[in-house]
Motif scaffolding. Structure first.
Motif, PDB file in Angstrom:
ATOM      1  N   VAL A 106      28.420  -0.395  13.682  1.00  0.00           N
ATOM      2  CA  VAL A 106      27.480   0.220  14.617  1.00  0.00           C
ATOM      3  C   VAL A 106      27.718  -0.315  16.022  1.00  0.00           C
ATOM      4  O   VAL A 106      27.901  -1.522  16.227  1.00  0.00           O
ATOM      5  CB  VAL A 106      26.028  -0.072  14.178  1.00  0.00           C
ATOM      6  N   GLU A 107      27.727   0.571  16.987  1.00  0.00           N
ATOM      7  CA  GLU A 107      27.941   0.197  18.382  1.00  0.00           C
ATOM      8  C   GLU A 107      26.750  -0.604  18.904  1.00  0.00           C
ATOM      9  O   GLU A 107      25.598  -0.369  18.523  1.00  0.00           O
ATOM     10  CB  GLU A 107      28.114   1.481  19.204  1.00  0.00           C
ATOM     11  N   ASP A 108      27.018  -1.558  19.793  1.00  0.00           N
ATOM     12  CA  ASP A 108      25.943  -2.345  20.408  1.00  0.00           C
ATOM     13  C   ASP A 108      24.980  -1.409  21.142  1.00  0.00           C
ATOM     14  O   ASP A 108      25.403  -0.485  21.838  1.00  0.00           O
ATOM     15  CB  ASP A 108      26.519  -3.357  21.400  1.00  0.00           C
ATOM     16  N   GLY A 109      23.700  -1.658  20.979  1.00  0.00           N
ATOM     17  CA  GLY A 109      22.687  -0.861  21.670  1.00  0.00           C
ATOM     18  C   GLY A 109      22.112   0.275  20.868  1.00  0.00           C
ATOM     19  O   GLY A 109      21.147   0.923  21.298  1.00  0.00           O
ATOM     20  N   VAL A 110      22.669   0.543  19.684  1.00  0.00           N
ATOM     21  CA  VAL A 110      22.129   1.603  18.832  1.00  0.00           C
ATOM     22  C   VAL A 110      20.752   1.170  18.319  1.00  0.00           C
ATOM     23  O   VAL A 110      20.580   0.034  17.875  1.00  0.00           O
ATOM     24  CB  VAL A 110      23.075   1.889  17.648  1.00  0.00           C
ATOM     25  N   PRO A 111      19.744   2.059  18.370  1.00  0.00           N
ATOM     26  CA  PRO A 111      18.409   1.685  17.900  1.00  0.00           C
ATOM     27  C   PRO A 111      18.412   1.292  16.420  1.00  0.00           C
ATOM     28  O   PRO A 111      19.154   1.876  15.618  1.00  0.00           O
ATOM     29  CB  PRO A 111      17.580   2.966  18.116  1.00  0.00           C
ATOM     30  N   ALA A 112      17.609   0.309  16.081  1.00  0.00           N
ATOM     31  CA  ALA A 112      17.461  -0.084  14.681  1.00  0.00           C
ATOM     32  C   ALA A 112      16.497   0.871  13.994  1.00  0.00           C
ATOM     33  O   ALA A 112      15.708   1.556  14.641  1.00  0.00           O
ATOM     34  CB  ALA A 112      16.939  -1.513  14.593  1.00  0.00           C
ATOM     35  N   GLY A 113      16.557   0.921  12.663  1.00  0.00           N
ATOM     36  CA  GLY A 113      15.611   1.729  11.898  1.00  0.00           C
ATOM     37  C   GLY A 113      16.237   2.939  11.260  1.00  0.00           C
ATOM     38  O   GLY A 113      17.462   3.075  11.193  1.00  0.00           O
ATOM     39  N   GLY A 114      15.364   3.845  10.794  1.00  0.00           N
ATOM     40  CA  GLY A 114      15.799   5.005  10.045  1.00  0.00           C
ATOM     41  C   GLY A 114      15.625   6.303  10.798  1.00  0.00           C
ATOM     42  O   GLY A 114      15.627   6.346  12.034  1.00  0.00           O
ATOM     43  N   GLU A 115      15.427   7.381  10.045  1.00  0.00           N
ATOM     44  CA  GLU A 115      15.405   8.736  10.591  1.00  0.00           C
ATOM     45  C   GLU A 115      14.401   8.923  11.721  1.00  0.00           C
ATOM     46  O   GLU A 115      14.649   9.677  12.669  1.00  0.00           O
ATOM     47  CB  GLU A 115      15.109   9.727   9.459  1.00  0.00           C
TER      48      GLU A 115
END
Length: 424
Positions: A106-115
């Protein structure tokens, strides 16, 4: 497939990525163990082969008991080499199988969590207030019936649920949307392509669609071929096993093709109309890009998708998709979600993903520059998924009498027509 060197040197980064996605963290240790076993088996095999070659040179010069001893040892070594070779092959197979189960980093800065944990980056346009205009909006199924443009009843009769016919203006609207998308892609230097919609297993696996997405894939078992769910698959495999010249990059293709999806996990969702269907046509952008240019290329893809939806004059928002909602191959994904009036919410109509080297490693697509031979970065982005675009255009531009206004940019592709009127 991720870089094995990264896995060995920074396993914590891979664990963190898996954790963000909600994928197996334990898998990382399993792959590391398999890699150690693989490398150990290679060393053992090579050591035995080296001894075997050395003995083969000594035997012609030996005599008597020494020669008999060497021959006996050669016989032992032959069995050991054979066993070591089998062990190496099995260890390699296990390692490769487990590596294919790992998701992209996963790229740095991608939001954590699900849909539901996406981040809204921007909202464009204002949804119409139909109540203020004095009428209740019709959904696209009713509008399609009034215009003689969509026939879901006969689609179900002939092919089953989630199939449809586009008729009259519906068919012409599809062709207009595709032609407008292709013209836009041409203006930005894309090579237009009509790729095959049936591919071999390697192409499907190489793009990451036989992992978590396998349940949504149609397979022709008798021919061992797959119906693609996106032109991304044949476009990604187009340069498989090739070494490209760095001066050629980026190589951009715009593929027009049908997309087939079983929608296995969507029981009960969007059962009315043509928003979620088993088949639709679309224009897909694809880029083979230098790794250093990948982030900028990703933003360009998003800008081109936004330009297309600006032309359709439909309110939309741009979201940064959360890690747990990314496909296995994507390191980051931006979605455009159009406003659907009768649903009272935004719905995904396009997406663009940076797949870094995940697909190019699986498909062996590389480039050569002054630093040597490396894997390219692949990116994809949907310019138009036609069925959903038709839904958005009909519902957002409808009039009280059931007619539908045609966005100005689309009119030249419909012989200058500015209004679709109900059949009489």
């Amino acid at each position: 497939m991720i870089d094995p060197k990264l896995l060995r040197e920074d396993p914590d980064r891979v664990r963190a990525s898996q954790r963000l996605r909600g994928s197996s963290v334990e898998l990382v240790d399993q792959v590391l163990e398999a890699d150690e076993r693989r490398r150990s088996s290679i060393a053992s095999f090579e050591q035995l082969r080296s001894e075997q070659k050395s003995l083969s040179k000594q035997i012609p010069r030996a005599q008597g008991e020494e020669k008999q001893a060497l021959l006996a040892r050669t016989k032992e070594l032959s069995a050991q080499v054979k066993a070591a070779e089998a062990e190496q092959a099995e260890a390699e197979q296990t390692f490769q199988r487990l590596m294919l189960e790992l998701d992209n980093i996963v790229e740095d800065g991608v939001p954590a969590g699900g849909e539901d944990d996406y981040v809204v980056l921007e909202e464009v346009g204002t949804p119409r207030d139909f109540a203020a205009e004095g009428f209740e909006p019709r959904d696209h199924v009713e509008l399609g019936r009034l215009l003689g443009a969509i026939d879901v009843e006969r689609g179900a009769k002939v092919s089953g649920a989630r199939f449809y016919y586009l008729t009259g203006w519906g068919a012409l609207l599809e062709m207009a949307l595709i032609n407008m998308a292709v013209d836009q892609a041409l203006s930005y230097g894309f090579t237009p392509m009509i790729p095959p919609s049936l591919v071999k297993p390697r192409a499907m696996e190489g793009t990451g669609f036989l992992g978590q997405a396998a349940a949504d894939v149609y397979r022709l078992e008798q021919d061992d071929l797959y119906l693609v769910g996106t032109a991304e698959v044949p476009l990604a495999a187009y340069h498989s096993d090739e070494i490209l010249d760095a001066d050629q990059l980026p190589l951009r293709y715009a593929g027009t093709s049908p997309a087939f999806r079983r929608e296995a996990g969507s029981y009960g969702k969007d059962t009315r109309g043509i928003f979620r269907v088993h088949w639709f046509d679309k224009v897909e952008m694809f880029s083979y890009c230098h790794p250093d240019e990948a982030a900028a290329e990703h933003r360009r893809f998003l800008a081109w998708e936004r330009e297309f939806w600006d032309k359709l004059e439909v309110p939309y928002r741009v979201i940064d998709t959360a890690a747990g909602d990314l496909g296995a191959s994507a390191a980051r994904k931006f979605d455009i979600e159009a406003w659907i009036p009768t649903q009272g919410r935004h719905r995904e109509v396009t997406s663009t993903s940076n797949c870094t080297e995940f697909q190019s490693r699986r498909l062996s697509v590389r480039f050569r520059d002054e630093d040597g031979v490396r894997h390219v970065t692949t990116l994809n982005g949907t310019l138009v998924a036609v069925a959903r675009a038709i839904v958005a255009v009909l519902e957002n531009h409808q009039q009280a009498d059931g007619s539908v206004r045609i966005p100005k940019a689309l009119q030249p592709y419909l012989a200058g027509r500015s209004l679709l009127e109900p059949l009489t």
